[in-house]
Design a protein around this motif. Structure first.
Motif, PDB file in Angstrom:
ATOM      1  N   LEU A   1       0.383  -0.059  -9.115  1.00  0.00           N
ATOM      2  CA  LEU A   1       0.363  -1.496  -8.799  1.00  0.00           C
ATOM      3  C   LEU A   1      -1.023  -2.069  -8.554  1.00  0.00           C
ATOM      4  CD1 LEU A   1       3.451  -1.607  -6.381  1.00  0.00           C
ATOM      5  CD2 LEU A   1       3.372  -1.957  -8.856  1.00  0.00           C
ATOM      6  N   LEU A   2      -2.015  -1.200  -8.494  1.00  0.00           N
ATOM      7  CA  LEU A   2      -3.378  -1.733  -8.349  1.00  0.00           C
ATOM      8  C   LEU A   2      -3.868  -2.174  -9.714  1.00  0.00           C
ATOM      9  CD1 LEU A   2      -5.073   0.841  -5.942  1.00  0.00           C
ATOM     10  CD2 LEU A   2      -4.254  -1.455  -5.401  1.00  0.00           C
ATOM     11  N   SER A   3      -4.757  -3.162  -9.723  1.00  0.00           N
ATOM     12  CA  SER A   3      -5.255  -3.689 -10.998  1.00  0.00           C
ATOM     13  C   SER A   3      -5.731  -2.534 -11.890  1.00  0.00           C
ATOM     14  CB  SER A   3      -6.412  -4.654 -10.738  1.00  0.00           C
ATOM     15  OG  SER A   3      -7.382  -4.010  -9.959  1.00  0.00           O
ATOM     16  N   GLY A   4      -5.384  -2.640 -13.150  1.00  0.00           N
ATOM     17  CA  GLY A   4      -5.714  -1.548 -14.079  1.00  0.00           C
ATOM     18  C   GLY A   4      -4.638  -0.474 -14.089  1.00  0.00           C
ATOM     19  N   GLY A   5      -3.518  -0.719 -13.403  1.00  0.00           N
ATOM     20  CA  GLY A   5      -2.395   0.231 -13.425  1.00  0.00           C
ATOM     21  C   GLY A   5      -2.641   1.505 -12.630  1.00  0.00           C
ATOM     22  N   ARG A   6      -3.396   1.393 -11.530  1.00  0.00           N
ATOM     23  CA  ARG A   6      -3.680   2.589 -10.727  1.00  0.00           C
ATOM     24  C   ARG A   6      -2.734   2.712  -9.542  1.00  0.00           C
ATOM     25  NH1 ARG A   6      -8.455   1.366  -8.367  1.00  0.00           N
ATOM     26  NH2 ARG A   6      -7.842  -0.753  -8.854  1.00  0.00           N
ATOM     27  N   GLY A   7      -2.508   3.929  -9.116  1.00  0.00           N
ATOM     28  CA  GLY A   7      -1.685   4.191  -7.938  1.00  0.00           C
ATOM     29  C   GLY A   7      -1.800   5.651  -7.576  1.00  0.00           C
ATOM     30  N   GLY A   8      -1.130   6.044  -6.492  1.00  0.00           N
ATOM     31  CA  GLY A   8      -1.195   7.442  -6.064  1.00  0.00           C
ATOM     32  C   GLY A   8      -2.144   7.589  -4.887  1.00  0.00           C
ATOM     33  N   ILE A   9      -2.019   8.719  -4.222  1.00  0.00           N
ATOM     34  CA  ILE A   9      -2.764   8.932  -2.981  1.00  0.00           C
ATOM     35  C   ILE A   9      -4.275   9.016  -3.230  1.00  0.00           C
ATOM     36  CG2 ILE A   9      -2.746  11.483  -2.857  1.00  0.00           C
ATOM     37  CD1 ILE A   9      -1.592   9.169  -0.032  1.00  0.00           C
ATOM     38  N   GLY A  10      -4.638   9.367  -4.468  1.00  0.00           N
ATOM     39  CA  GLY A  10      -6.055   9.519  -4.810  1.00  0.00           C
ATOM     40  C   GLY A  10      -6.852   8.232  -4.642  1.00  0.00           C
ATOM     41  N   VAL A  11      -6.204   7.084  -4.805  1.00  0.00           N
ATOM     42  CA  VAL A  11      -6.963   5.823  -4.695  1.00  0.00           C
ATOM     43  C   VAL A  11      -7.473   5.613  -3.267  1.00  0.00           C
ATOM     44  CG1 VAL A  11      -5.758   4.703  -6.620  1.00  0.00           C
ATOM     45  CG2 VAL A  11      -4.926   4.354  -4.282  1.00  0.00           C
TER      46      VAL A  11
ATOM     47  N   LEU B   1       0.829  -1.213   0.000  1.00  0.00           N
ATOM     48  CA  LEU B   1       0.000   0.000   0.000  1.00  0.00           C
ATOM     49  C   LEU B   1       0.862   1.262   0.000  1.00  0.00           C
ATOM     50  CD1 LEU B   1      -2.819  -1.121   2.481  1.00  0.00           C
ATOM     51  CD2 LEU B   1      -2.996  -0.875  -0.005  1.00  0.00           C
ATOM     52  N   ALA B   2       2.015   1.188   0.671  1.00  0.00           N
ATOM     53  CA  ALA B   2       2.925   2.342   0.673  1.00  0.00           C
ATOM     54  C   ALA B   2       3.436   2.593  -0.746  1.00  0.00           C
ATOM     55  CB  ALA B   2       4.090   2.091   1.628  1.00  0.00           C
ATOM     56  N   ALA B   3       3.752   1.510  -1.459  1.00  0.00           N
ATOM     57  CA  ALA B   3       4.230   1.659  -2.847  1.00  0.00           C
ATOM     58  C   ALA B   3       3.130   2.259  -3.719  1.00  0.00           C
ATOM     59  CB  ALA B   3       4.676   0.296  -3.385  1.00  0.00           C
ATOM     60  N   VAL B   4       1.885   1.826  -3.479  1.00  0.00           N
ATOM     61  CA  VAL B   4       0.751   2.395  -4.227  1.00  0.00           C
ATOM     62  C   VAL B   4       0.605   3.877  -3.894  1.00  0.00           C
ATOM     63  CG1 VAL B   4      -1.781   2.357  -4.417  1.00  0.00           C
ATOM     64  CG2 VAL B   4      -0.498   0.211  -4.451  1.00  0.00           C
TER      65      VAL B   4
END
Ligand SMILES: O=C(O)CCCC[C@@H]1SC[C@@H]2NC(=O)N[C@@H]21
Length: 197
Positions: free
Chosen positions: A80-90, A71-74
């Motif tokens: 790294l989330l399915s669909g290529g999502r990441g960042g604090i917005g998720v 989760l820190a990497a995200v």
């Protein structure tokens, strides 16, 4: 008096860190498998199987650490989330409750696994199934429902109805988790599921 040599401790620590990293990496690999989007902003994803596996394989503490690392990497923006999502917005999206729940559900799954019998591959698999249902399904969904209520402003009954849509798929993931544990228990008879000492 017996003492533990310092190199033994650091080797154990290194192995532990490697296992934590391995399960964080497994989550990242699972993120390559496409998600299925549903209308209410929470996708169907294979990554909840990774949460269950981290708990049963590593136990509560290291299972939670591996999810926290993921989760820190995200959070720092890795997609790294399915669909290529990441960042604090998720963490502000409707599925944020599930994401926060990843770490806690892995801990609950691991704690239950540690308390259940695992003396034979069949027992370990049954224990993994029970631990996954209670931790990786019920506990994770409880966090998901909370997130849907707080972030998507759904009522309890709406959030409950949303999360119910995922239960059949997640139940199949619990079965898969048990089958994987059965295979590991046969191939690696010394593996301590649930991080048991
Ligand atoms: O990637 C995200 O934004 C988080 C997705 C959370 C999906 C949840 S986890 C439990 C349930 N099972 C699924 O397949 N999807 C939801």
């Amino acid at each position: 008096m017996t003492t533990t040599p310092s190199h033994t401790v650091s080797r154990g620590g290194a192995r532990s860190m490697a296992q934590v990293s391995l399960f964080a990496a497994l989550m990242a690999v699972m993120g390559l498998i496409p998600k299925i989007d549903l209308p209410f902003g929470v996708p169907i994803t294979i990554q909840s199987l990774g949460v269950m596996l981290a708990g049963v394989m590593l136990g509560p503490w290291r299972g939670m650490q591996s999810m926290a690392l993921f989760l820190a990497a995200v959070a720092v923006g890795l997609p790294l989330l399915s669909g290529g999502r990441g960042g604090i917005g998720v963490f502000m999206a409707p599925s944020a409750g599930y994401l926060i729940g990843y770490a806690l559900a892995a801990a609950v799954t691991g704690a239950i696994m540690a308390a259940l019998p695992q003396s034979t591959p069949r027992r370990a698999a049954l224990s993994a199934f029970i631990a996954s249902v209670l931790g990786g399904l019920l506990c994770l969904h409880a966090f998901g429902v909370l997130g849907l209520m707080l972030i998507a402003k759904m009522s309890l009954s709406q959030a409950f109805a949303v999360t119910l849509a995922f239960v059949p798929g997640d139940f199949i993931k619990c079965i898969l988790c048990a089958l994987i544990v059965h295979t590991v228990a046969r191939g690696l008879p010394d593996w301590r599921f649930g991080g048991r000492r």
